[in-house]
Design an enzyme around this catalytic site. Structure first.
Site, short mmCIF file in Angstrom:
data_model
loop_
_atom_site.label_atom_id
_atom_site.label_comp_id
_atom_site.label_asym_id
_atom_site.label_seq_id
_atom_site.Cartn_x
_atom_site.Cartn_y
_atom_site.Cartn_z
N LYS A 80 0.86 -1.18 0.00
CA LYS A 80 0.00 0.00 0.00
C LYS A 80 0.89 1.23 0.00
O LYS A 80 2.03 1.18 0.49
CB LYS A 80 -0.86 -0.01 1.26
CG LYS A 80 -2.13 0.77 1.15
CD LYS A 80 -3.29 -0.04 0.60
CE LYS A 80 -4.55 0.79 0.50
NZ LYS A 80 -5.73 0.05 0.11
N GLY A 177 -24.25 3.49 5.72
CA GLY A 177 -23.45 4.12 4.66
C GLY A 177 -24.00 3.74 3.29
O GLY A 177 -23.89 2.59 2.88
N GLY A 179 -23.02 5.16 0.36
CA GLY A 179 -22.11 5.81 -0.59
C GLY A 179 -21.91 4.94 -1.82
O GLY A 179 -22.84 4.25 -2.26
N VAL A 181 -20.31 2.05 -2.51
CA VAL A 181 -20.60 0.62 -2.41
C VAL A 181 -22.00 0.39 -1.83
O VAL A 181 -22.77 -0.42 -2.34
CB VAL A 181 -19.55 -0.11 -1.53
CG1 VAL A 181 -19.87 -1.59 -1.45
CG2 VAL A 181 -18.15 0.09 -2.10
N TYR A 183 -24.69 2.13 -1.88
CA TYR A 183 -25.80 2.39 -2.81
C TYR A 183 -26.05 1.18 -3.71
O TYR A 183 -27.18 0.72 -3.88
CB TYR A 183 -25.48 3.63 -3.67
CG TYR A 183 -26.42 3.80 -4.83
CD1 TYR A 183 -27.69 4.32 -4.64
CD2 TYR A 183 -26.04 3.39 -6.11
CE1 TYR A 183 -28.58 4.44 -5.71
CE2 TYR A 183 -26.92 3.50 -7.18
CZ TYR A 183 -28.18 4.03 -6.98
OH TYR A 183 -29.05 4.13 -8.03
P1 NAD Z 1 -17.98 6.24 0.22
O1 NAD Z 1 -17.22 7.35 0.86
O2 NAD Z 1 -18.50 6.43 -1.16
O3 NAD Z 1 -19.25 5.87 1.14
C1 NAD Z 1 -19.23 5.87 2.51
C2 NAD Z 1 -20.54 6.49 2.98
O4 NAD Z 1 -20.58 6.41 4.41
C3 NAD Z 1 -20.65 7.98 2.63
O5 NAD Z 1 -21.89 8.20 1.97
C4 NAD Z 1 -20.58 8.69 3.97
O6 NAD Z 1 -21.37 9.85 4.02
C5 NAD Z 1 -21.10 7.61 4.90
N1 NAD Z 1 -20.72 7.76 6.30
C6 NAD Z 1 -19.55 8.23 6.82
N2 NAD Z 1 -19.59 8.19 8.15
C7 NAD Z 1 -20.78 7.67 8.48
C8 NAD Z 1 -21.41 7.37 9.72
N3 NAD Z 1 -20.81 7.59 10.90
N4 NAD Z 1 -22.65 6.83 9.72
C9 NAD Z 1 -23.27 6.61 8.53
N5 NAD Z 1 -22.74 6.87 7.34
C10 NAD Z 1 -21.51 7.40 7.32
O7 NAD Z 1 -17.05 4.96 0.32
P2 NAD Z 1 -17.23 3.57 -0.44
O8 NAD Z 1 -16.31 3.53 -1.60
O9 NAD Z 1 -18.66 3.27 -0.64
O10 NAD Z 1 -16.60 2.56 0.63
C11 NAD Z 1 -17.35 2.21 1.80
C12 NAD Z 1 -16.49 1.32 2.68
O11 NAD Z 1 -16.13 0.13 1.97
C13 NAD Z 1 -15.16 1.94 3.14
O12 NAD Z 1 -14.85 1.47 4.42
C14 NAD Z 1 -14.16 1.40 2.13
O13 NAD Z 1 -12.85 1.37 2.67
C15 NAD Z 1 -14.71 0.00 1.93
N6 NAD Z 1 -14.34 -0.61 0.66
C16 NAD Z 1 -14.66 0.00 -0.51
C17 NAD Z 1 -14.30 -0.60 -1.71
C18 NAD Z 1 -14.69 0.03 -3.02
O14 NAD Z 1 -14.63 -0.66 -4.04
N7 NAD Z 1 -15.09 1.29 -3.06
C19 NAD Z 1 -13.62 -1.83 -1.73
C20 NAD Z 1 -13.30 -2.44 -0.50
C21 NAD Z 1 -13.68 -1.82 0.68
#
Ligand code: NAD
Length: 350
Positions: A80, A177, A179, A181, A183
């Site tokens: 990383k 959440g 966001g 993923v 959604y």
């Molecule tokens: P993102 O930032 O798009 O979505 C996260 C959502 O969580 C946001 O809408 C944010 O407003 C919300 N949030 C933040 N704090 C909060 C709280 N206290 N209570 C409720 N909601 C809250 O991120 P993402 O890409 O959707 O990733 C989500 C999680 O999955 C992260 O932990 C990320 O590390 C993990 N992840 C993502 C991927 C990927 O492909 N994007 C892959 C592996 C792991």
């Protein structure tokens, strides 16, 4: 002139730091283990307090990638990178070009990509200096829908393990959440007939899930007290902690967030309460499996269907893990680490 420094720390193979006054780049690449293949892991840009904090984060994340790739059975290692800086203020093309030269320095032992604070557009700039970058728009692109697909398969595996059928129709899922993923996960769960209770600190993200999927919205704190079949953490890490592990009113915890357990003891607390936990780095490996296409099939165009077929194997991986945990009477997060270490040991002695 960029100042590079290479060293090893404990069981990490290589730590490369760079200080480049010209571009302003201050970054760390941590390569944890390349026993299974080149290290793959994204680049995080964050306002770390100091270099020590940045290094600690890089080390923790790199080890996590080794375990994630090992359990997903990918011929890849763990690494990383982190850039010290404010992703809203400090980004410049020069900075990412300097970062690209830093990656090139490692001769392909580490492949970077996007992560928190960096985007596909940033990685296109990195590509001007090195080929060791994955997840470009011309390749596997945005991993979020694919990660969501893997989590969806993982939820089905958990439900099957619990009740003998993976029919999600009428099941209630509390999604923390909505966001990138979260959604897409809501979309898939809604399509399978599940009832959704959702929360998000962003009104816009929350509203979209309510309007599009008929989800019931609750406050960020109330999600922990929501009676549901499944809790799906898809926001930040540490949501299963001393306080929340005893509050949850669900049979299964299965979601996308990284580092869901604040402490390993929180996984033990879930186990003692009879809550089935799908270990985070196993169920959320879809993004890594997807981006691995760019490294493992370098000369072929990205094939979304083939990548999704690979991601669907998360179901079988988790089913086997749940069965072994039940046979051994151990928490699932302990078994996940055991499986990763066993794969590494076998490869070391091959
Ligand atoms: P993102 O930032 O798009 O979505 C996260 C959502 O969580 C946001 O809408 C944010 O407003 C919300 N949030 C933040 N704090 C909060 C709280 N206290 N209570 C409720 N909601 C809250 O991120 P993402 O890409 O959707 O990733 C989500 C999680 O999955 C992260 O932990 C990320 O590390 C993990 N992840 C993502 C991927 C990927 O492909 N994007 C892959 C592996 C792991």
């Amino acid at each position: 002139m960029a100042n590079y420094r290479t060293r090893t720390i404990n069981d990490y193979e290589t730590i490369l730091t760079c200080d480049d006054p010209e571009s302003g780049l201050r970054a760390v690449v941590a390569i944890h283990d390349t026993t299974l293949g080149p290290a793959l892991g994204g680049c995080r840009m964050w306002s770390y307090g100091d270099e020590r904090e940045a290094l600690d984060d890089a080390l923790r994340l790199a080890r996590g990638m080794t375990y994630k790739a090992a359990v997903a059975d990918l011929p890849l290692g763990g690494g990383k990178s982190v850039i010290i800086g404010d992703s809203r203020r400090d980004k410049t093309p020069e900075l990412f070009r300097a970062f690209g030269r830093m990656i090139e320095h490692l001769n392909g032992r580490y492949v970077t990509g996007e992560d928190v604070g960096t985007s596909v557009a940033d990685m296109e700039i990195v590509r001007q200096e090195t080929t060791h970058v994955a997840g470009l728009a011309s390749g596997s692109g945005d991993p979020s829908p694919v990660t969501a697909s893997g989590v969806f398969h993982g939820i089905r595996a958990a439900v099957r393990h619990r009740v003998g059928s993976d029919d999600l129709n009428g099941m209630c899922v509390a999604v923390q959440g909505t966001g990138h993923v979260g959604y897409h996960l809501c979309r898939m769960l809604h399509g399978a007939g599940a009832e959704l209770v959702v929360t998000d600190v962003s009104e816009i993200a929350l509203e979209r899930a309510v309007v599009e999927f008929g989800a019931q919205a609750v406050s960020p704190d109330a999600i922990y007290d929501t009676a549901a079949d499944i809790f799906a953490p898809c926001a930040l890490g540490g949501s299963i902690n001393k306080d929340t592990a005893s509050r949850l009113r669900v049979a299964i915890v299965a979601g996308a967030a990284n580092n869901q357990l604040a402490e390993p003891t929180d996984g033990v607390a879930l186990h003692r309460r009879g809550i089935l936990y799908a270990p985070d780095y196993v169920i959320n490996a879809g993004g890594l499996i997807n981006v691995s296409w760019d490294v493992l099939h370098k000369d072929e165009p990205y094939d979304a269907d083939a990548a999704l077929a690979e991601v669907s194997k998360i179901d079988g991986t988790l089913s086997a893990l749940f069965e072994r945990a039940a046979d051994e009477g151990q928490p699932t997060h302990v078994i996940a680490d055991d499986i990763a270490r066993e794969r590494l040991r076998v490869a070391e002695h091959a």
